[in-house]
Structure formats: C-alpha cells, structure tokens
Design an enzyme around this catalytic site. Structure first.
Site, PDB file in Angstrom:
ATOM      1  N   HIS A 131     125.648 -18.275   1.488  1.00 59.74           N
ATOM      2  CA  HIS A 131     126.716 -19.278   1.323  1.00 59.74           C
ATOM      3  C   HIS A 131     127.094 -19.795   2.699  1.00 59.74           C
ATOM      4  O   HIS A 131     127.902 -19.207   3.403  1.00 59.74           O
ATOM      5  CB  HIS A 131     127.916 -18.651   0.615  1.00 59.74           C
ATOM      6  N   ASP A 158     130.269 -18.719   4.741  1.00 59.79           N
ATOM      7  CA  ASP A 158     130.873 -19.954   4.211  1.00 59.79           C
ATOM      8  C   ASP A 158     131.186 -20.895   5.374  1.00 59.79           C
ATOM      9  O   ASP A 158     132.199 -21.600   5.380  1.00 59.79           O
ATOM     10  CB  ASP A 158     132.129 -19.651   3.394  1.00 59.79           C
TER      11      ASP A 158
END
Length: 388
Positions: free
Chosen positions: A60, A276
């Site tokens: 991610h 992220d």
C-alpha cells in the site's frame, strides 16, 4: 558480478536465524545459504555482522520522492521505483486513489506500460496494483476525494481490471455499500478484497469475510472504532482469524499502544507493515498534491487543509524500526511482516518474500538502527549508508 558471496551477516530465514553465515548469489537468484565462514574463491562482500533480511514488499504505497502513481507518468514510476531501493523496498503494489474513471484508467494503463519495461536490477519491481477506492464510503473518505466515490459493481471492477491487464491484486472497499456484496462474491477468488474507508459494523465485516474478504486496509484509520456494544471494524479485525491487517507504523496514524494491541491480536503472520506513502516521502516540507487535493507536509506529518491525515511520508525501514520499539518484539519475529506475509498474500512467495534457495536475490542489509546499508535487487548490489 554474476556470482558472489555476502558473508559475516546475521541471516533471517523462514526456519530460523543464522547468527553468522553467508549467502551465495548466482545471477539473480539465491544459490545457497550456509552457517559459518565462507571458504571458497568467489568475490565476497563483508556484511560486518549486520542484519540480512529479504527485501521489503510494500502493498500500500501511492508514491514518494516527488512521484505518485496517479500522475500516470512513466518517468515518474521509474524514479519512484529506483528511489525505493534506498529504504530496502524491492517490490510494491502501485496504489491508486479515488478519482475519476478516466484518471484511474490512465494511471492503470501507465502502470501496465511501465511494467513491460521496468528494470529488475536497478529499481523496485511493481508486482501489481492496489486499487484504493473509488468503492468506499462517503462517510469515511479520509484523504480520498468524496466527489469521485462510487458504488462497486462487477462490471466496473472488470473494466478497471482490463485496463490494468489483470494486475489489480488488492481492492480497498466498503463492504456495507450497495453492490459490494455481489461484487465480492463474484470476484474474491481473483482479487484480495480489503475492508477500508468504511462505516461497516462488526457483523457486516464478519459477513464480508464469510463471502471472501481477507484483509483490512490501514487498521485504525478510516474505519469504525471499537466500542463495547459495537466492536466495529477494529474489533472484527482483532478477533477474526481469517483477516490480516495492515498498519501504518509511523507513530502518527496510530498510537504505539494501539499498534502493540493489533500485533498481539494478529501475531506476526497476519500483520502487514505498510507505508501508505504519498509523493512527499523523501522530500522537504512544503505543499504537495494527493489525488487532486492540496497536502501540507511538516515534519513527519502530511495533512489536508482540514487537518485530516493524508497518507504518510513513512519509509519501510523506519516503519520496521518503529514496530520493534512499539511492540518490544525482536527482528527475528518481525522481519516477516515486511515481506513474507505480503508475498504469500500476493501468491508470489515462490519467488519473493524470504531468504531461501532458488528465490529472487532481493535483499536488504540493515544495521541495529534499521538503517539500510545496502539493497540487493535481483542480485545487483546498491550501497547506501556505508561501504560493505
């Protein structure tokens, strides 16, 4: 250097830790792993007692080093992928945002085009796509753009999958919205459905798992929190053994104690370290774009003007260092949350994810502070902090 040896390192493998040993690398593969001192005639690289880990796999990650997957730039992905080696990341899922169908499609097509020519020796490898949105809840958008939130359908997912040449490996979705259950039932064997940006209840999460959902996107962020009468997404993530969870371990997105709770509940086989990260990772403080929205980066935080967190600027090696500190566990137990768990989930564990004979020679060498000293990508050595 088609065949050489990394010696005098502490080697972390699936079957245990070799306190002092060596790895023979031949071409782009791991040829052998042995304890003790190397006695042969091959060229050697002295690891000087440092930690030898499998290269990190970030499932991610939107961008970094000034680049973003949504830019739909071939040169941007090249620069991003090359830069990721400095933090020990050797493979990743290029992660998209909730944007217009046109922009998502352009980004997917660009990723596929880049994959065809990506350099396996000098850059981290894109091993697929994480489609974060647009199939999320408008009530938990986080840093996603609410103007482009839409309901999932089998046809729309398949449309994106065609644009991505079937490289979409993970989809973040809200299981409670209209169309989610039918889409999940139809496509969960081909794509990992990850619960995130959602107001689902505890029961709705567990129902989604029963129909094929396997994962929770950035636990503790953009989900329903735990309450004693309604345990929510967090409670379901803790208790459902069929769910794995990813966390942004930067000390900002989640309190260290919350990270420790999640790790105690999930263990080292169902916990995934992610970043992220957005384009400001590796860049100075300032203003940056994320999915068409302005992000202000100051210190170690990235926020929208509203104050909402907007992804992170975390590096994988720093996340691992934090995880050791937050949980009190050892590198011997924690290394797999950066690589092997991800490789198993993506079904690439025969090639990547651990130090094992026959696997790709994707390796990170770190010191006690988890600074990346060198990264080996498909057998090619890239030096960073010190000369090995």
């Amino acid at each position: 250097m088609s065949e050489y040896v990394i010696e005098n390192g502490r080697i972390y493998t699936e079957t245990g830790t070799i306190k002092q040993g060596y790895i023979v690398i031949k071409n782009d593969k791991i040829d052998s792993i042995e304890p003790g001192e190397y006695q042969g005639d091959l060229t050697t690289i002295d690891a000087r007692g440092q930690h030898i880990l499998p290269g990190f796999i970030d499932i991610h990650m939107h961008g970094g080093y000034g680049e973003d997957a949504m830019d739909a730039s071939h040169d941007g992905l090249k620069h991003l992928s090359e830069s990721l080696l400095s933090e020990g990341t050797t493979s990743y899922l290029a992660t998209t945002m909730t944007q217009s169908d046109e922009n998502i499609t352009k980004a997917l097509e660009n990723i596929v085009d880049y994959q065809k020519v990506q350099d396996q020796y000098n850059a981290a490898t894109i091993v697929g796509v994480h489609l974060e949105g647009p199939f999320i809840s408008e009530h938990k958008v986080g840093a996603q753009n609410p103007a482009y939130v839409q309901r999932p359908s089998i046809a729309k997912v398949e449309q994106f999958q065609v644009a991505a040449n079937h490289q979409i490996k993970v989809i973040t979705f809200a299981p409670e919205v209209e169309g989610a259950n039918d889409t999940l039932k139809a496509l969960h064997k081909d794509i990992q459905f990850s619960i995130g940006h959602t107001v689902a209840t505890f029961d709705e999460v567990n129902d989604a798992v029963a129909h094929g959902a396997k994962h929770v996107t950035h636990l503790y962020n953009a989900g329903t929190s735990f309450e004693h009468r309604e345990p929510g997404v967090f409670g379901a993530a803790w208790l459902n053994d069929q769910l794995s969870t990813e966390l942004i371990v930067d000390g900002i997105h989640s309190h260290p104690a919350a990270v420790k709770i999640a790790y105690k509940q999930k263990g080292n086989e169902r916990f995934f370290l992610i970043t992220d990260a957005m384009r400001a990772k590796g860049m100075p403080d300032g203003e940056y774009d994320l999915g068409g929205q302005n992000v202000i980066v100051k210190g170690s935080e990235a926020r929208l003007a509203s104050g909402a967190l907007a992804g992170s600027i975390l590096k994988m090696n720093k996340g691992l260092k934090n995880l050791i500190a937050f949980t009190g566990d050892t590198l011997e137990n924690l290394w797999r949350v950066t690589s092997l768990n991800q490789a198993i989930a993506l079904n690439i564990d025969k090639q990547k994810g651990s130090l094992k004979v026959g696997k790709d020679a994707d390796i990170a060498i770190v010191n006690d502070d988890i600074d990346v000293l060198a990264t080996i990508k498909s057998g090619k050595l890239h030096k960073f902090k010190i000369v090995l």
